[in-house]
Design an enzyme around this catalytic site. Structure first.
Site, mmCIF file in Angstrom:
data_model
loop_
_atom_site.group_PDB
_atom_site.id
_atom_site.type_symbol
_atom_site.label_atom_id
_atom_site.label_comp_id
_atom_site.label_asym_id
_atom_site.label_seq_id
_atom_site.Cartn_x
_atom_site.Cartn_y
_atom_site.Cartn_z
ATOM 1 C CB CYS A 40 -8.891 -8.201 104.214
ATOM 2 S SG CYS A 40 -8.272 -9.870 104.070
ATOM 3 C CB CYS A 44 -5.582 -7.111 102.829
ATOM 4 S SG CYS A 44 -4.834 -8.752 103.028
ATOM 5 C CB CYS A 71 -7.004 -11.157 106.987
ATOM 6 S SG CYS A 71 -5.472 -11.346 106.064
ATOM 7 C CB CYS A 74 -4.333 -7.023 106.280
ATOM 8 S SG CYS A 74 -6.045 -7.585 106.391
HETATM 9 ZN ZN LIG Z 1 -6.027 -9.462 104.833
#
Ligand SMILES: [Zn+2]
Length: 358
Positions: A40, A44, A71, A74
């Site tokens: 991330c 995030c 991810c 994000c």
């Molecule tokens: Zn994330």
């Protein structure tokens, strides 16, 4: 096997930025969570993992090289690189990814992204953890693994991943894929694996098991690398750290201390029928003794299969328990050991001493 990038980030400051969900740090690094396999950007909104589950990488490409996925929430790849050099290296990664079939030379790569080859090589290594060439190799191998996992036929997957010929893959499969392509296809799908890493007489010892038996036993110097190799081998499996993994760990430690000659532990490994035969033959070699690959092949009634026997030894996922260290070259020399020749020698010395002491 690709290495985990060893990026010189200030982990404490990175962790502070993650804890504060600091948007100003987006693009400066990403954080990856071992328990989920996801990475991330610092801002995030997802729940914060425990600190010990987290690794930091300077670039999304470095996190992916170590086996983590971006991810979806994000979108860390979309953060603008904070450091201009990181932007250049990210661009170089993209060039390499687009030309897997014919990886660009360092000169070509430098020209494509506007940086001198020498400077690019160093900056790339600093931010990604490996050279552009090793990165290209790793991506190509990933492409192959992806195709194998998707169930593609081995020969077609090898072709499509940009390898010139199957033999090139098989030559390197032991070292890079960890197992032959046909076996890799399974990827540990449906397996639930618990693992732990402990100290042993021969360095750090990783022991991993399913409910049915051991699926990996490996030795190394670096916990992260051991864990990475486990995840790379069983990419489709559910893998969690479980320090209460059971009596097997104590049994193996006692063996490494020279206190326990035999280890009859249940195994749960994916293997071809031939690999299984070889591994059983290895388990039949008495403690403290060795056999040559030729003797093993002859014992299986197939003296021509020396190389295949060697390959089956090299792809043994459960070191020690399947004692591939007891297999040696016909010249009596130690050839290859996935966990280091020094360790192979130490194991044989330890066993000989133990056997002599009765
Ligand atoms: Zn994330």
């Amino acid at each position: 096997m690709t290495e985990i990038a060893d990026i010189a980030l200030d982990a404490e400051r990175c962790w502070e930025a993650v804890a504060a969900r600091d948007g100003g740090s987006d693009g400066a690094f990403v954080y990856a969570v071992r328990s989920t396999g996801i990475y991330c950007r610092p801002s995030c909104p997802s729940r914060r993992p425990r600190r010990e589950q987290v690794a930091f990488f300077a670039l999304p490409d470095a996190a992916e090289l170590a086996g983590f996925r971006a991810c979806k929430r994000c979108a860390p790849r979309e953060a603008c690189p904070a450091d201009p050099a990181a932007g250049v290296v990210a661009a170089a990664c993209a060039v390499i990814a687009a030309r897997l079939e014919q990886p660009p030379s360092l000169d070509d790569l430098g020209a494509a992204v506007g940086m001198s080859p020498h400077h690019l090589q160093r900056t790339f290594k600093r931010l990604v953890g490996v050279s552009p060439r090793a990165y290209a190799d790793a991506l190509r191998l990933d492409a192959l693994k992806g195709r194998l996992r998707a169930g593609e036929r081995v020969s077609e997957a090898i072709d499509a991943a940009g390898y010139g010929s199957p033999s090139r893959v098989y030559e390197r499969a032991d070292a890079q894929l960890g197992m032959p392509p046909a076996v890799y296809r399974g990827g540990g799908k449906g397996m639930q694996i618990g693992f732990t890493i402990v100290d042993s007489a021969l360095g750090r010892l990783l022991v991993a098991a399913t409910g049915r038996g051991l699926c990996a036993v490996s030795l190394g110097d670096d916990d992260e690398h051991l864990e990475y190799e486990l995840r790379a081998e069983y990419r489709m499996a559910e893998i969690v750290r479980d320090d209460e993994i059971g009596a097997a760990v104590g049994v193996i430690q006692a063996y490494l201390d020279g206190r326990r000659p035999s280890m009859e532990l249940p195994l749960d490994v994916q293997a071809t029928a031939f690999q299984r035969q070889v591994w059983q033959a290895l388990q039949a070699i008495p403690y403290g003794e060795t056999r040559t690959y030729m003797q093993l092949a002859e014992g299986l009634g197939n003296p021509k299969a020396v190389r295949a026997v060697g390959r089956a030894c090299a792809t043994n996922p459960v070191s020690l328990v399947v004692p591939c260290h007891r297999a040696v070259g016909s010249d009596g020399k130690l050839h290859g050991f996935r966990w280091g020749l020094g360790r192979k020698q130490a194991l044989l010395d330890m066993e000989r001493k133990g056997a002599a002491a009765g």
